[in-house]
Design an enzyme around this catalytic site. Structure first.
Site, PDB file in Angstrom:
ATOM      1  N   ARG A 149       0.815  -1.234  -0.401  1.00  0.00           N
ATOM      2  CA  ARG A 149       0.335   0.185  -0.167  1.00  0.00           C
ATOM      3  C   ARG A 149       0.979   1.026  -0.061  1.00  0.00           C
ATOM      4  O   ARG A 149       0.503   1.885  -0.626  1.00  0.00           O
ATOM      5  CB  ARG A 149      -0.812   0.064   1.277  1.00  0.00           C
ATOM      6  CG  ARG A 149      -1.678   1.084   1.585  1.00  0.00           C
ATOM      7  CD  ARG A 149      -3.232   1.273   2.161  1.00  0.00           C
ATOM      8  NE  ARG A 149      -3.209   0.025   3.233  1.00  0.00           N
ATOM      9  CZ  ARG A 149      -2.578   0.071   4.634  1.00  0.00           C
ATOM     10  NH1 ARG A 149      -1.717   0.974   4.700  1.00  0.00           N
ATOM     11  NH2 ARG A 149      -2.651  -1.205   5.264  1.00  0.00           N
TER      12      ARG A 149
ATOM     13  N   TYR B  81     -17.548  15.230 -15.525  1.00  0.00           N
ATOM     14  CA  TYR B  81     -17.949  13.890 -14.348  1.00  0.00           C
ATOM     15  C   TYR B  81     -18.769  13.373 -14.069  1.00  0.00           C
ATOM     16  O   TYR B  81     -19.087  13.856 -13.133  1.00  0.00           O
ATOM     17  CB  TYR B  81     -16.619  12.948 -14.590  1.00  0.00           C
ATOM     18  CG  TYR B  81     -16.552  12.397 -14.541  1.00  0.00           C
ATOM     19  CD1 TYR B  81     -17.556  11.222 -15.467  1.00  0.00           C
ATOM     20  CD2 TYR B  81     -16.168  11.018 -13.479  1.00  0.00           C
ATOM     21  CE1 TYR B  81     -17.905   9.643 -15.550  1.00  0.00           C
ATOM     22  CE2 TYR B  81     -16.549   9.935 -12.945  1.00  0.00           C
ATOM     23  CZ  TYR B  81     -17.381   8.627 -13.719  1.00  0.00           C
ATOM     24  OH  TYR B  81     -17.579   7.796 -13.687  1.00  0.00           O
TER      25      TYR B  81
ATOM     26  N   ASP C 184      -8.705  17.427 -14.396  1.00  0.00           N
ATOM     27  CA  ASP C 184      -9.121  16.162 -15.499  1.00  0.00           C
ATOM     28  C   ASP C 184      -8.789  16.376 -16.684  1.00  0.00           C
ATOM     29  O   ASP C 184      -9.138  17.240 -17.471  1.00  0.00           O
ATOM     30  CB  ASP C 184     -10.593  16.005 -14.846  1.00  0.00           C
ATOM     31  CG  ASP C 184     -10.905  14.237 -15.114  1.00  0.00           C
ATOM     32  OD1 ASP C 184     -10.335  14.013 -16.066  1.00  0.00           O
ATOM     33  OD2 ASP C 184     -11.783  13.929 -14.681  1.00  0.00           O
TER      34      ASP C 184
ATOM     35  N   LYS D  98      -9.021   5.354 -20.080  1.00  0.00           N
ATOM     36  CA  LYS D  98      -9.808   5.911 -20.734  1.00  0.00           C
ATOM     37  C   LYS D  98      -8.867   6.644 -21.775  1.00  0.00           C
ATOM     38  O   LYS D  98      -9.446   7.451 -22.353  1.00  0.00           O
ATOM     39  CB  LYS D  98     -10.889   6.925 -20.679  1.00  0.00           C
ATOM     40  CG  LYS D  98     -11.881   6.100 -19.731  1.00  0.00           C
ATOM     41  CD  LYS D  98     -12.958   7.045 -18.897  1.00  0.00           C
ATOM     42  CE  LYS D  98     -13.190   5.822 -18.797  1.00  0.00           C
ATOM     43  NZ  LYS D  98     -12.889   5.795 -17.468  1.00  0.00           N
TER      44      LYS D  98
HETATM   45  C1  LIG Z   1     -13.458  12.417 -17.276  1.00  0.00           C
HETATM   46  C2  LIG Z   1     -13.507  11.391 -16.655  1.00  0.00           C
HETATM   47  N1  LIG Z   1     -13.051  11.663 -15.212  1.00  0.00           N
HETATM   48  C3  LIG Z   1     -12.575  10.475 -14.417  1.00  0.00           C
HETATM   49  C4  LIG Z   1     -13.528   9.841 -14.457  1.00  0.00           C
HETATM   50  C5  LIG Z   1     -13.337   8.563 -13.299  1.00  0.00           C
HETATM   51  O1  LIG Z   1     -12.741   7.638 -13.694  1.00  0.00           O
HETATM   52  P1  LIG Z   1     -12.449   5.920 -13.313  1.00  0.00           P
HETATM   53  O2  LIG Z   1     -13.592   5.467 -13.543  1.00  0.00           O
HETATM   54  O3  LIG Z   1     -10.871   5.432 -13.457  1.00  0.00           O
HETATM   55  O4  LIG Z   1     -12.988   6.069 -11.546  1.00  0.00           O
HETATM   56  C6  LIG Z   1     -13.739   9.495 -15.653  1.00  0.00           C
HETATM   57  C7  LIG Z   1     -14.942   7.961 -15.794  1.00  0.00           C
HETATM   58  O5  LIG Z   1     -15.646   7.822 -16.894  1.00  0.00           O
HETATM   59  C8  LIG Z   1     -13.656  10.091 -16.277  1.00  0.00           C
HETATM   60  O6  LIG Z   1     -14.710   9.934 -17.871  1.00  0.00           O
END
Ligand SMILES: Cc1ncc(COP(=O)(O)O)c(C=O)c1O
Length: 200
Positions: free
Chosen positions: A46, A98, A170, A195
């Site tokens: 961890r 998101y 992000d 992604k």
């Molecule tokens: C733009 C964006 N940020 C954050 C996330 C969250 O990431 P995770 O699914 O790896 O927790 C996503 C997930 O679809 C996303 O599309």
């Protein structure tokens, strides 16, 4: 190093125990200690794990960042950034975001006294009425999920810095291949790495 070379080689050094060129997947949870706290840099998975370290260095290099920290999901990374704040702090973010981030902000962190302003950041001037001594973080997502809205990272970062705010981006949808938020003045960049797009 250009981007493709960095993607393959950055952060990766031959494995010291075997000479394997690419870092093996270490599934070890606990590491031997010669004496209490005397070890080779790894005590418990961890805290640190050689495979994760290589990934962290690689992603930091792709973003031209100083450090990288990997979590088991993008939401884990977002959660860690919000925990830099304290009750009473305010966050400015976009009104297209998101859904998981939006729910985390509203359902979890509002309860702990953090206030979120969800505004249309495609016009940088919209930020002005929300700036005060309590605004500590600007959380940007560009292009946004789901509407693919674009915000001007550099212009917003310039305003945020004058207000002593941290800026986190992000960068999931753009990827570091298309956009480098740290070079545009941001302090933190995060990704949901499931992604990562295919680069040409
Ligand atoms: C733009 C964006 N940020 C954050 C996330 C969250 O990431 P995770 O699914 O790896 O927790 C996503 C997930 O679809 C996303 O599309």
């Amino acid at each position: 190093m250009n981007f493709g070379t960095k993607a393959v080689h950055a952060g990766v050094t031959p494995d010291p125990s075997t000479g394997a060129i690419m870092t093996p997947i270490y599934q070890t949870s606990t590491y031997v200690q010669e004496s209490p706290a005397k070890h080779k840099g790894y005590a418990y998975a961890r805290g640190a794990n050689p495979t994760r370290n290589a990934l962290q260095k690689s992603i930091a290099a792709l973003e031209d960042g100083k450090f990288g920290i990997c979590f088991s999901s993008g939401m884990g990374a977002t959660d860690a950034v919000i925990k830099l704040l304290a009750p009473g702090d305010e966050v400015i973010t976009s009104n297209d975001l998101y859904g998981g981030s939006y729910r985390m902000f509203r359902k979890i962190y509002e309860k702990f006294g953090i206030k979120f302003h969800f505004i249309d950041l495609t016009d940088v001037n919209n930020i002005t009425p929300f700036l005060n001594e309590k605004t500590k973080l600007l959380w940007l997502e560009t292009p946004s999920n789901p509407l693919m809205r674009i915000t001007d990272i550099k212009a917003l970062t310039t305003i945020a810095k004058k207000n002593n705010m941290l800026v986190a981006v992000d960068n999931t949808f753009a990827s570091p291949y298309l956009q480098n938020p740290l070079a545009l003045g941001a302090d933190i960049v995060m990704h949901s790495v499931t992604k990562y797009l295919e680069w040409p």
